[in-house]
Design an enzyme around this catalytic site. Structure first.
Site, short mmCIF file in Angstrom:
data_model
loop_
_atom_site.label_atom_id
_atom_site.label_comp_id
_atom_site.label_asym_id
_atom_site.label_seq_id
_atom_site.Cartn_x
_atom_site.Cartn_y
_atom_site.Cartn_z
N GLU A 1 4.73 -2.29 13.22
CA GLU A 1 3.48 -2.30 12.45
C GLU A 1 2.25 -2.34 13.36
O GLU A 1 1.28 -1.61 13.13
CB GLU A 1 3.47 -3.46 11.47
CG GLU A 1 4.51 -3.35 10.37
CD GLU A 1 4.38 -2.09 9.52
OE1 GLU A 1 3.34 -1.42 9.59
OE2 GLU A 1 5.32 -1.79 8.77
N HIS B 1 5.08 6.24 11.16
CA HIS B 1 6.28 5.40 11.18
C HIS B 1 7.56 6.21 11.36
O HIS B 1 8.59 5.65 11.75
CB HIS B 1 6.38 4.60 9.88
CG HIS B 1 5.77 3.24 9.93
ND1 HIS B 1 5.98 2.35 10.97
CD2 HIS B 1 4.96 2.59 9.05
CE1 HIS B 1 5.34 1.23 10.74
NE2 HIS B 1 4.70 1.34 9.58
N HIS C 1 -0.61 6.55 8.67
CA HIS C 1 0.18 5.39 9.07
C HIS C 1 1.65 5.56 8.69
O HIS C 1 2.54 5.36 9.52
CB HIS C 1 -0.40 4.13 8.41
CG HIS C 1 0.31 2.87 8.77
ND1 HIS C 1 -0.11 2.03 9.76
CD2 HIS C 1 1.43 2.30 8.24
CE1 HIS C 1 0.72 1.00 9.85
NE2 HIS C 1 1.66 1.14 8.93
N GLU C 2 1.90 5.90 7.43
CA GLU C 2 3.28 5.99 6.99
C GLU C 2 4.01 7.16 7.66
O GLU C 2 5.19 7.05 8.00
CB GLU C 2 3.35 6.11 5.47
CG GLU C 2 2.65 4.99 4.71
CD GLU C 2 3.10 3.59 5.13
OE1 GLU C 2 4.28 3.43 5.52
OE2 GLU C 2 2.27 2.67 5.07
N GLY D 1 0.82 -1.20 0.00
CA GLY D 1 0.00 0.00 0.00
C GLY D 1 0.85 1.24 0.00
O GLY D 1 0.58 2.20 -0.73
N ALA D 2 1.89 1.24 0.82
CA ALA D 2 2.79 2.38 0.91
C ALA D 2 4.01 1.95 1.70
O ALA D 2 4.02 0.91 2.36
CB ALA D 2 2.11 3.57 1.58
N MET D 3 5.06 2.77 1.65
CA MET D 3 6.31 2.43 2.34
C MET D 3 6.88 3.68 3.01
O MET D 3 7.00 4.74 2.38
CB MET D 3 7.32 1.86 1.34
CG MET D 3 8.65 1.50 1.96
SD MET D 3 8.46 0.29 3.29
CE MET D 3 9.86 0.74 4.32
N ASN E 1 9.76 4.89 3.93
CA ASN E 1 11.16 5.28 3.80
C ASN E 1 11.39 6.65 4.43
O ASN E 1 10.61 7.58 4.21
CB ASN E 1 11.56 5.35 2.33
CG ASN E 1 11.02 4.18 1.54
OD1 ASN E 1 11.37 3.05 1.78
ND2 ASN E 1 10.14 4.48 0.60
#
Length: 911
Positions: free
Chosen positions: A330, A311, A307-308, A271-273, A275
């Protein structure tokens, strides 16, 4: 290099790395067919490494790399001091501190796996979690090696005017001796593991916004999209700003870079990362405007952007020691994004009551996914603790258990210590571990130490698999005004065959009087009296059986148990139908009101499956629906949820042996009964829609309820309902109403069905994300009795110009939707669905093993089905398993599905 042998990696085998990397200097010459990667690693021997690891020397992971040059401290390295092994690049006689230089070549255009550096639509992207960085350069590719990165990107200005990497832009210029080429240098001031590295290059347009953080720093926010898509990223930018503000206010966490970037790409496995500073997103979770995105899409964009971003602290600043600790980042971050979305909904409500309802809507949506899909995972061959003890391919453990159940474990900690206590624990966690790679135990210790709580028993949630079952019994002693609740806890047997141990479970309960009013609840006699009389109490379970005695209870009450879904457990409680109806109408806990309707719905469905179509259980459900549908005090979004029957997948999971065709027919019978009995109310509610589209949650709730009502009205068999659906489809000013109306037409005998599908295709044929909806609607359709199997339509759609087997979104929208979202058709008695599944898994595996492994899991629950289907499913899995050259990703899933004792693994230490 990559070995085709499947390797088992065990958590107990963890060893600190032999070498640490203090700094990485990477330089890329970007070319689709042959990209050159030059790497300089500043290495030092790790004093924490044990003697055996230290003696083994330096091992750098690498896959599909062509080594061009290797130097140690500036000098060419003799051929007898290095070798390429199946595990990577081994270097002997390495000094305690040194600089290792390597130059390698890779082919991004040939990388169909979409792991490492790859090309999509002529642009360059990376995906390095979990082990993609080793497909870019030689490196100790493990999360406990954290280094500072400096990255120089060289590329042609015409095809790569934008060159992005992590951190802050520090320099740029023209490449000497290379006309038309330019370079850009990025520097990330924070140490990070290699899985957080990112590179993006190509042609993009950029939306930009500047804001000030809580401390007064000005930061730049950017969203980079392919040309022509700028008008689709406004909601994502707003969501990013909201996420930044929320994290500052709720947890005191501030953006730590001068620039935060999001890039959208259409070819993406996930879905997404997250980084560091350069998030790469599937376009599905960036693009949103009312013409192309539903209200659910808008909510998903906000949640995933949140969410991303979250992180940045829970995952990046503090990361995982090893991949067994994946839920550390997560599960915690899913909990944070769920709370963010709930707070956002509540903040836009008009009253405290509306805010509570809004938070409940979000909670119910999250739990619905957990109970339908994660509980099934917990009961199947892929069952594992949220912190697994072993794996073969880590990509196979990006699961609902790690994410969604992991979030529920964090939520239980929040329940046990309270909001203020949880914040204290989070503060201590960052104080202790900022800049480190740590474990789940470190997080639980921070929560425990900050609150003076003994959470040693709670740690079982990290090591045991399966969903606990709570059997709840009640008794009322009227003469002595005493109400007793007995709870017995059972845990499934574990993978080693040992029985599960009782968990530490927070169980929220309340009592309802005869008139449905909440009763004050004293402390049970088994625990010290706190002098309070709340209407909800949290009871802590730690043993196989507990008895709680409440004194001063006059009349026999109804127990409301598991309020707010206080723990991820299955509650087995015996209720009369009238008691469930009382909870549904009166419980102050919105979640339990919804759950009571789900229980009534299941009773009605089971009655039909048992051959009792006119059963009183169906009538009781109709009465409950009628009272709630007419309740003007209920929020429309909540009303839409409570008036929705249990999903097919959830119903299937409640049965021992399943005929999916019979399940669909039973659901249909109950729906028609509700639709027919309440037709005037459904028609009236459906007609209440029509206001111009606005993005606020209240309007979204009204749309959701109106579209549900239109579907029920159509199920009543009134031709006017299908005409109303056609008009809504043609006249809608938003995708929510248009796609809902199209779904009604697709799943009916309407003569306008094919024309509507053609009109949708004509209007949106050039829009990949919208066409995904078109594919999914047809892959999951309920065909009419005289129509051919849906598989025939799916096969035809695979030849459509908008479909590509190389694109994960397309595969999920069509192939995955059919295999996972249309059980009555996929499990056709002739086995055609299983043959199609095997063909697709094999074809996709040759291109993208990670995507193929996800599809392979469609057979996880073969034991649920009746014997003839079981035999056909097992045969399909065995035939697929026998094919040569299957990836380890797919081989592991098939081996677990069969429970095949001959599925061979080769033990190995973590590398």
């Amino acid at each position: 290099m990559r070995t085709d042998q499947s390797i088992i990696v065990r958590r107990s085998d963890y060893r600190p790395p032999a070498f640490l990397v203090d700094h990485v200097a990477l330089e890329f010459d970007l070319d689709p067919d042959r990209t050159t990667v030059r790497s300089r690693l500043s290495l030092r021997r790790n004093p924490a490494a044990d003697a055996e690891t230290a003696e083994a020397g330096l091992l750098l992971n690498g896959e599909d790399l062509r080594l061009v040059d290797i130097r140690l401290d500036g000098m060419p390295l003799a051929a007898d001091r290095w070798r390429i092994t199946p595990a990577g690049l081994a270097v002997d006689d390495v000094p305690d501190t040194c600089e290792l230089f390597t130059e390698s070549e890779i082919s991004p255009a040939a990388n169909t796996r979409l792991e490492g550096l790859y090309v999509s639509n002529s642009n360059f992207f990376t995906q390095c979690e979990a082990q993609g960085f080793r497909r870019i350069t030689w490196y100790p590719d493990r999360p406990d090696v954290m280094a500072r990165f400096t990255v120089t990107l060289n590329g042609p200005r015409d095809t790569c005017p934008t060159l992005l990497s992590n951190g802050n832009l520090v320099a740029e210029g023209d490449c000497e001796g290379r006309p038309g080429w330019h370079w850009v240098r990025w520097e990330d001031p924070f140490p990070k593991p290699s899985y957080l590295f990112a590179l993006v290059a190509g042609r993009f347009e950029c939306a930009e916004r500047r804001i000030r953080t809580r401390s007064g720093r000005e930061v730049t926010l950017q969203i980079h999209v392919e040309p022509g898509n700028l008008d689709r990223c406004g909601h994502a930018m707003d969501s990013l700003v909201h996420a930044i503000r929320w994290d500052e206010q709720r947890f005191g966490l501030e953006l730590d870079l001068d620039r935060f970037m999001i890039v959208a790409v259409g070819d993406f496995n996930m879905g997404a990362m997250e980084n560091k500073g350069l998030n790469i997103f599937n376009t599905r979770y960036v693009f949103a405007n009312p013409q192309i995105a539903t209200d659910a899409d808008f909510a998903h964009v906000e949640a995933v952007v949140g969410h991303e971003y979250f992180h940045n602290w829970t995952g990046n600043r503090v990361t995982c020691r090893d991949w067994f600790q994946l839920t550390l980042k997560e599960g915690l971050t899913v909990f944070r994004d769920q709370e963010f979305s709930a707070d956002r909904l509540a903040s836009q409500a008009g009253s405290p009551q509306a805010a509570a309802s809004a938070r409940a809507v979000k909670r119910i949506e999250d739990v619905r996914v957990l109970r339908t899909a994660q509980f099934a995972e917990d009961a199947g061959p892929m069952a594992h603790p949220i912190r697994p003890d072993s794996y073969h391919e880590i990509n196979n453990f990006y699961t609902l258990t790690v994410y969604e159940k992991g979030a529920e474990v964090i939520r239980m900690l929040h329940t046990l210590v309270g909001e203020a206590g949880f914040r204290k624990g989070m503060d201590l966690y960052f104080e202790r571990h900022d800049g480190q790679a740590v474990t789940c135990d470190d997080f639980v210790a921070a929560i425990a130490d900050a609150n003076g709580r003994d959470l040693s028993h709670f740690r079982l949630w990290y090591s045991q698999s399966g969903t606990p079952r709570l059997r709840v019994q009640t008794s009322h002693d009227a003469p002595n005004r005493r109400f007793v609740v007995t709870v017995r806890q059972s845990i499934p047997a574990q993978a080693d065959g040992q029985p599960g141990q009782p968990m530490h479970v927070p169980l929220a309960v309340g009592l309802l009087g005869a008139d449905g009013s909440p009763l004050p609840l004293p402390a049970p006699t088994e625990i010290p009296d706190d002098g309070e009389r709340p209407t909800t109490r949290v009871l802590e379970l730690t043993e196989a059986e507990h008895r709680f005695t409440f004194e001063g209870i006059d009349d026999s009450p109804v127990l409301s148990v598991g309020r707010g879904f206080s723990a991820p457990v299955i509650i087995e409680a015996t209720y009369f139908g009238e008691e469930l109806a009382r909870i549904a109408r009166h419980d102050p806990d919105h979640f339990n009101r919804w759950d009571a309707l789900q229980r009534l719905g299941m009773r009605a469905i089971l009655a039909v499956l048992d051959g009792h179509q006119g059963d009183e259980r169906v009538g009781l459900l109709v009465e409950a629906f009628a009272s709630l549908l007419d309740d003007a005090a209920l929020d429309p979004a909540f009303k839409q949820l409570v008036l929705t029957l249990p999903a097919e997948g959830f119903v299937i999971e409640q049965l021992e042996l399943v005929d999916p065709v019979a399940v669909r027919a039973a659901l249909r019978t109950v729906r028609v009964a509700i639709a027919t009995a309440l037709q005037p109310a459904w028609q009236r509610t459906a007609a209440s829609s029509g206001e111009p589209w606005t993005p606020d949650p209240a309007a979204a709730g009204r749309r959701a309820l109106a579209n549900l009502a239109l579907a029920y009205w159509a199920d009543a068999g009134d031709p006017a309902a299908l005409e109303a659906a056609r008009e809504r489809f043609e006249q809608a000013d938003n995708m929510t109403d248009r796609s809902a109306a199209l779904a009604i037409l697709v799943n009916s005998a309407s003569p306008h069905r094919e024309a509507a599908l053609a009109a949708f295709e004509s209007r949106f044929g050039d829009d990949p994300l919208v066409m995904d909806k078109w594919f999914t609607l047809q892959a999951t359709m309920h065909r009419q009795p005289d129509e051919p199997p849906v598989l025939e339509r799916v096969l035809d759609l695979m030849t459509h110009p908008a479909f590509s087997i190389r694109n994960p979104n397309k595969v999920r929208a069509l192939v995955g939707a059919f295999c996972n979202g249309n059980p009555a058709e996929f499990h056709a008695a002739d086995g055609s669905g299983y043959a199609y599944w095997a063909e697709m898994v094999a074809s996709i595996d040759a291109l993208n093993p990670q995507l193929a492994a996800r599809l392979a899991r469609a057979m996880d629950r073969w034991r649920k089905f009746e014997p003839a289907r079981q035999a056909a499913m097992i045969d399909a899995v065995r035939r697929l398993s026998a094919l040569p050259d299957l990836s380890p990703d797919v081989a592991e899933i098939l081996g677990r599905t069969l429970g095949d004792a001959e599925f061979a693994y080769r033990p190995s230490e973590i590398s």
